[in-house]
Design a protein around this motif. Structure first.
Motif, PDB file in Angstrom:
ATOM      1  N   LEU A   1       0.824  -1.204   0.000  1.00 56.63           N
ATOM      2  CA  LEU A   1       0.000   0.000   0.000  1.00 56.63           C
ATOM      3  C   LEU A   1       0.862   1.260   0.000  1.00 56.63           C
ATOM      4  CD1 LEU A   1      -2.872   1.174   0.187  1.00 56.63           C
ATOM      5  CD2 LEU A   1      -2.630   1.100   2.683  1.00 56.63           C
ATOM      6  N   PHE A   2       1.913   1.263   0.781  1.00 54.10           N
ATOM      7  CA  PHE A   2       2.839   2.397   0.846  1.00 54.10           C
ATOM      8  C   PHE A   2       4.243   1.825   1.012  1.00 54.10           C
ATOM      9  CE2 PHE A   2       5.205   5.624   3.241  1.00 54.10           C
ATOM     10  CZ  PHE A   2       5.047   6.719   2.414  1.00 54.10           C
ATOM     11  N   ASP A   3       4.939   1.672  -0.122  1.00 51.56           N
ATOM     12  CA  ASP A   3       6.292   1.123  -0.102  1.00 51.56           C
ATOM     13  C   ASP A   3       7.150   1.960  -1.042  1.00 51.56           C
ATOM     14  OD1 ASP A   3       8.633  -0.333  -0.090  1.00 51.56           O
ATOM     15  OD2 ASP A   3       7.611  -2.280  -0.026  1.00 51.56           O
ATOM     16  N   LEU A   4       7.790   2.983  -0.487  1.00 52.86           N
ATOM     17  CA  LEU A   4       8.601   3.876  -1.313  1.00 52.86           C
ATOM     18  C   LEU A   4       9.844   3.179  -1.853  1.00 52.86           C
ATOM     19  CD1 LEU A   4       8.351   7.218   0.710  1.00 52.86           C
ATOM     20  CD2 LEU A   4       7.145   6.557  -1.366  1.00 52.86           C
ATOM     21  N   ASP A   5      10.235   2.108  -1.217  1.00 44.28           N
ATOM     22  CA  ASP A   5      11.383   1.360  -1.723  1.00 44.28           C
ATOM     23  C   ASP A   5      11.065   0.760  -3.097  1.00 44.28           C
ATOM     24  OD1 ASP A   5      13.886   0.281  -1.798  1.00 44.28           O
ATOM     25  OD2 ASP A   5      13.375  -1.481  -0.615  1.00 44.28           O
TER      26      ASP A   5
ATOM     27  N   PRO B   1       8.911   3.422   6.840  1.00 43.23           N
ATOM     28  CA  PRO B   1       8.203   2.144   7.020  1.00 43.23           C
ATOM     29  C   PRO B   1       7.474   1.726   5.750  1.00 43.23           C
ATOM     30  CG  PRO B   1       7.038   3.923   8.122  1.00 43.23           C
ATOM     31  CD  PRO B   1       8.351   4.498   7.673  1.00 43.23           C
ATOM     32  N   ARG B   2       7.230   0.430   5.647  1.00 40.43           N
ATOM     33  CA  ARG B   2       6.512  -0.130   4.507  1.00 40.43           C
ATOM     34  C   ARG B   2       5.134  -0.593   4.986  1.00 40.43           C
ATOM     35  NH1 ARG B   2      11.633  -2.311   4.720  1.00 40.43           N
ATOM     36  NH2 ARG B   2      13.059  -1.603   3.081  1.00 40.43           N
ATOM     37  N   VAL B   3       4.116  -0.178   4.302  1.00 36.55           N
ATOM     38  CA  VAL B   3       2.730  -0.504   4.668  1.00 36.55           C
ATOM     39  C   VAL B   3       2.138  -1.371   3.562  1.00 36.55           C
ATOM     40  CG1 VAL B   3       0.459   0.421   5.255  1.00 36.55           C
ATOM     41  CG2 VAL B   3       2.532   1.698   5.881  1.00 36.55           C
ATOM     42  N   SER B   4       1.482  -2.452   3.971  1.00 32.82           N
ATOM     43  CA  SER B   4       0.862  -3.352   2.994  1.00 32.82           C
ATOM     44  C   SER B   4      -0.447  -3.899   3.556  1.00 32.82           C
ATOM     45  CB  SER B   4       1.805  -4.500   2.646  1.00 32.82           C
ATOM     46  OG  SER B   4       2.135  -5.263   3.803  1.00 32.82           O
ATOM     47  N   LEU B   5      -1.313  -4.332   2.654  1.00 30.54           N
ATOM     48  CA  LEU B   5      -2.581  -4.960   3.012  1.00 30.54           C
ATOM     49  C   LEU B   5      -2.438  -6.470   2.897  1.00 30.54           C
ATOM     50  CD1 LEU B   5      -5.029  -2.673   1.003  1.00 30.54           C
ATOM     51  CD2 LEU B   5      -4.462  -2.511   3.429  1.00 30.54           C
ATOM     52  N   PHE B   6      -3.126  -7.199   3.786  1.00 34.45           N
ATOM     53  CA  PHE B   6      -3.103  -8.658   3.684  1.00 34.45           C
ATOM     54  C   PHE B   6      -4.509  -9.199   3.931  1.00 34.45           C
ATOM     55  CE2 PHE B   6      -2.376  -7.848   8.186  1.00 34.45           C
ATOM     56  CZ  PHE B   6      -3.148  -8.798   8.825  1.00 34.45           C
ATOM     57  N   TYR B   7      -4.786 -10.303   3.289  1.00 31.25           N
ATOM     58  CA  TYR B   7      -6.087 -10.968   3.395  1.00 31.25           C
ATOM     59  C   TYR B   7      -5.842 -12.454   3.148  1.00 31.25           C
ATOM     60  CZ  TYR B   7     -11.057 -11.974   2.682  1.00 31.25           C
ATOM     61  OH  TYR B   7     -12.327 -12.469   2.794  1.00 31.25           O
ATOM     62  N   GLY B   8      -6.309 -13.307   4.124  1.00 28.94           N
ATOM     63  CA  GLY B   8      -6.020 -14.719   3.948  1.00 28.94           C
ATOM     64  C   GLY B   8      -6.869 -15.626   4.819  1.00 28.94           C
ATOM     65  N   TYR B   9      -6.667 -16.934   4.624  1.00 24.06           N
ATOM     66  CA  TYR B   9      -7.377 -17.977   5.365  1.00 24.06           C
ATOM     67  C   TYR B   9      -6.359 -18.945   5.930  1.00 24.06           C
ATOM     68  CZ  TYR B   9     -11.654 -16.399   3.040  1.00 24.06           C
ATOM     69  OH  TYR B   9     -12.712 -15.654   2.588  1.00 24.06           O
ATOM     70  N   ASN B  10      -6.639 -19.461   7.162  1.00 27.31           N
ATOM     71  CA  ASN B  10      -5.822 -20.481   7.799  1.00 27.31           C
ATOM     72  C   ASN B  10      -6.715 -21.642   8.217  1.00 27.31           C
ATOM     73  OD1 ASN B  10      -2.976 -19.166   8.309  1.00 27.31           O
ATOM     74  ND2 ASN B  10      -4.492 -17.589   8.786  1.00 27.31           N
ATOM     75  N   MET B  11      -6.176 -22.828   8.074  1.00 28.23           N
ATOM     76  CA  MET B  11      -6.966 -24.026   8.344  1.00 28.23           C
ATOM     77  C   MET B  11      -6.091 -25.093   8.983  1.00 28.23           C
ATOM     78  SD  MET B  11      -9.868 -25.551   8.167  1.00 28.23           S
ATOM     79  CE  MET B  11     -10.423 -27.246   8.381  1.00 28.23           C
ATOM     80  N   SER B  12      -6.629 -25.745  10.070  1.00 25.62           N
ATOM     81  CA  SER B  12      -5.941 -26.847  10.742  1.00 25.62           C
ATOM     82  C   SER B  12      -6.889 -28.035  10.848  1.00 25.62           C
ATOM     83  CB  SER B  12      -5.470 -26.433  12.141  1.00 25.62           C
ATOM     84  OG  SER B  12      -4.544 -25.355  12.063  1.00 25.62           O
ATOM     85  N   SER B  13      -6.324 -29.241  10.658  1.00 30.45           N
ATOM     86  CA  SER B  13      -7.153 -30.453  10.696  1.00 30.45           C
ATOM     87  C   SER B  13      -6.287 -31.626  11.113  1.00 30.45           C
ATOM     88  CB  SER B  13      -7.791 -30.714   9.320  1.00 30.45           C
ATOM     89  OG  SER B  13      -8.517 -31.929   9.330  1.00 30.45           O
TER      90      SER B  13
ATOM     91  N   SER C   1      -0.435  -4.288   7.501  1.00 33.44           N
ATOM     92  CA  SER C   1       0.872  -4.632   8.074  1.00 33.44           C
ATOM     93  C   SER C   1       1.821  -3.461   7.881  1.00 33.44           C
ATOM     94  CB  SER C   1       1.438  -5.882   7.385  1.00 33.44           C
ATOM     95  OG  SER C   1       2.760  -6.133   7.827  1.00 33.44           O
ATOM     96  N   VAL C   2       2.479  -3.071   8.963  1.00 29.21           N
ATOM     97  CA  VAL C   2       3.461  -1.979   8.935  1.00 29.21           C
ATOM     98  C   VAL C   2       4.807  -2.559   9.329  1.00 29.21           C
ATOM     99  CG1 VAL C   2       4.094   0.295   9.793  1.00 29.21           C
ATOM    100  CG2 VAL C   2       1.677  -0.300   9.515  1.00 29.21           C
ATOM    101  N   ASN C   3       5.766  -2.394   8.443  1.00 27.77           N
ATOM    102  CA  ASN C   3       7.099  -2.957   8.658  1.00 27.77           C
ATOM    103  C   ASN C   3       8.085  -1.814   8.848  1.00 27.77           C
ATOM    104  OD1 ASN C   3       9.392  -4.487   8.747  1.00 27.77           O
ATOM    105  ND2 ASN C   3       9.442  -4.921   6.554  1.00 27.77           N
ATOM    106  N   PHE C   4       8.676  -1.734  10.059  1.00 29.45           N
ATOM    107  CA  PHE C   4       9.685  -0.717  10.345  1.00 29.45           C
ATOM    108  C   PHE C   4      11.075  -1.352  10.202  1.00 29.45           C
ATOM    109  CE2 PHE C   4       5.921   0.689  12.566  1.00 29.45           C
ATOM    110  CZ  PHE C   4       5.883   2.048  12.329  1.00 29.45           C
TER     111      PHE C   4
END
Length: 405
Positions: free
Chosen positions: A76-80, A247-259, A280-283
């Motif tokens: 979302l915001f990663d100037l690198d 800092p680097r800002v990003s969006l995340f969306y996901g699913y986790n499953m255990s069985s 997610s904000v990464n410093f």
């Protein structure tokens, strides 16, 4: 050996199709574009899918389980990444200019070899004529020697003149072979060529003023343009080294499953999967050391590129001046060689008539004949040198600035 009749434009077209020099430059340009698209693709969402099987033994009991996750991440915001895109774009532009310079240099080398080949063929023709004249003169002096009308010295002089003409033809053929091999290498072909174009006396156009050309030089010279692009790239890298501390800002969306067991049931996964999403904000706290050294290296690269650009400007200005005066000198030599050839031909006619009347010596007659060949060599060489200097002059300015080549 097979010989093909080729004009200079056809030679250039063949080289642009077959020459490995052109192909290598084109591949380098394509590679820089691929790298740009690769960096650009970092802005697109990235999907990660993982699957894990775990088996645990403890106290005689064995358990196993399956874990899986599917996650989508988008910066979302990663100037690198953004700065890397700008750097890659500058690199593509620099590679494009480098490709143009490589093509222009290839054309310059083809023209130079083509003009050398024409010159060598003209020298070969001239040596053939000289050999024929030397053979006739030798037969004449041999006949006179048998009749006692010529001395042994005159006979030896005739033989020396004939042998010198043979040596001149051998040198001309060596020049022809060298030009042929250079053209074959540049054009990427195996058969020899015969030039269909001829070097004609140029129109005495006025060469543009040197001060005016100096003003154009910085906008059209390939070496200066390449150095300028490298400096722009280094500057973009330097700015990117600053932005890397943010800092680097990003969006995340996901699913986790255990069985406990492996299940192939979409409805089961949909009802029991854990959905997660957020920002997610990464410093880069623990990357400070690497970022500092990256900034220092980028700063030195920028300083070096500044000096390299200045060096390229001074070198291009020097080459323009030397090429400018070399072109003028070649034109002066051509005019003088033309006058010298006319004078040598007239002197040879007069000397032949005087020798037939016994008013001049055989050595003077042979000297006049040799002067014709020497003047012809000087004229053809001066004509070829003029066209080569003209091509070099145009290359320095990145284009043809003269009215006609």
């Amino acid at each position: 050996m097979q010989i093909d009749s080729v004009s200079i434009d056809q030679a250039i077209e063949i080289a642009l199709e077959n020459s490995p020099i052109y192909g290598e430059s084109k591949v380098s340009l394509d590679q820089s574009r691929i790298q740009f698209y690769q960096v650009l693709s970092e802005l697109l969402p990235t999907v990660y899918a993982t699957g894990t099987y775990t088996k645990t033994e403890h106290g005689g009991l064995t358990t196993s389980g399956y874990d899986g996750s599917l996650q989508l991440t988008m910066p979302l915001f990663d100037l690198d990444i953004i700065s890397s895109i700008f750097v890659a774009r500058r690199q593509v532009k620099g590679s494009s200019i480098q490709h143009q310079a490589d093509v222009s240099n290839l054309i310059l080398r083809i023209k130079t070899a083509y003009y050398d080949l024409i010159n060598a063929l003209e020298l070969t023709k001239a040596s053939e004529v000289t050999i024929e004249r030397a053979r006739e003169n030798l037969k004449l002096v041999e006949a006179k020697y048998e009749l006692g009308a010529a001395s042994r010295l005159e006979l030896l002089q005739g033989e020396v003149f004939y042998l010198n003409a043979e040596q001149d033809r051998s040198r001309a053929r060596t020049l022809e072979i060298s030009a042929q091999e250079e053209l074959k290498s540049l054009m990427g072909i195996s058969e020899g060529i015969y030039p269909t174009d001829q070097l004609i006396e140029p129109q005495l156009d006025e060469i543009p003023d040197l001060d005016t050309l100096m003003l154009q030089l910085h906008d059209v010279n390939y070496e200066i343009l390449i150095a300028s692009e490298y400096r722009s790239t280094a500057k973009a890298n330097y700015i990117a080294s600053y932005l890397a501390f943010l800092p680097r800002v990003s969006l995340f969306y996901g699913y986790n499953m255990s069985s406990d067991s492996l299940i192939f049931d979409f409805e089961y996964y949909r009802d029991n999967a854990v959905k997660s999403y957020g920002i997610s904000v990464n410093f880069p706290i623990f990357e400070i050391k690497q970022l500092v050294f990256k900034w220092l290296n980028a700063k030195k690269d920028l300083q070096r590129s500044d000096l390299a650009q200045r060096r390229a400007e001074l070198e291009a200005e020097k080459i323009l001046r030397t090429t400018y005066y070399s072109l003028q000198e070649s034109l002066d030599k051509l005019l003088l060689a033309n006058k010298s050839l006319d004078a040598a031909k007239e002197a040879a006619v007069i000397s032949r008539e005087q020798y037939a009347l016994g008013a001049t010596s055989f050595l003077d007659f042979l000297t006049a004949e040799q002067s014709v060949y020497d003047a012809l060599v000087s004229y053809t060489s001066a004509l070829s040198d003029y066209y080569k200097q003209q091509a070099s002059f145009s290359y320095v300015l990145g284009t043809s600035v003269l009215s006609k080549e």
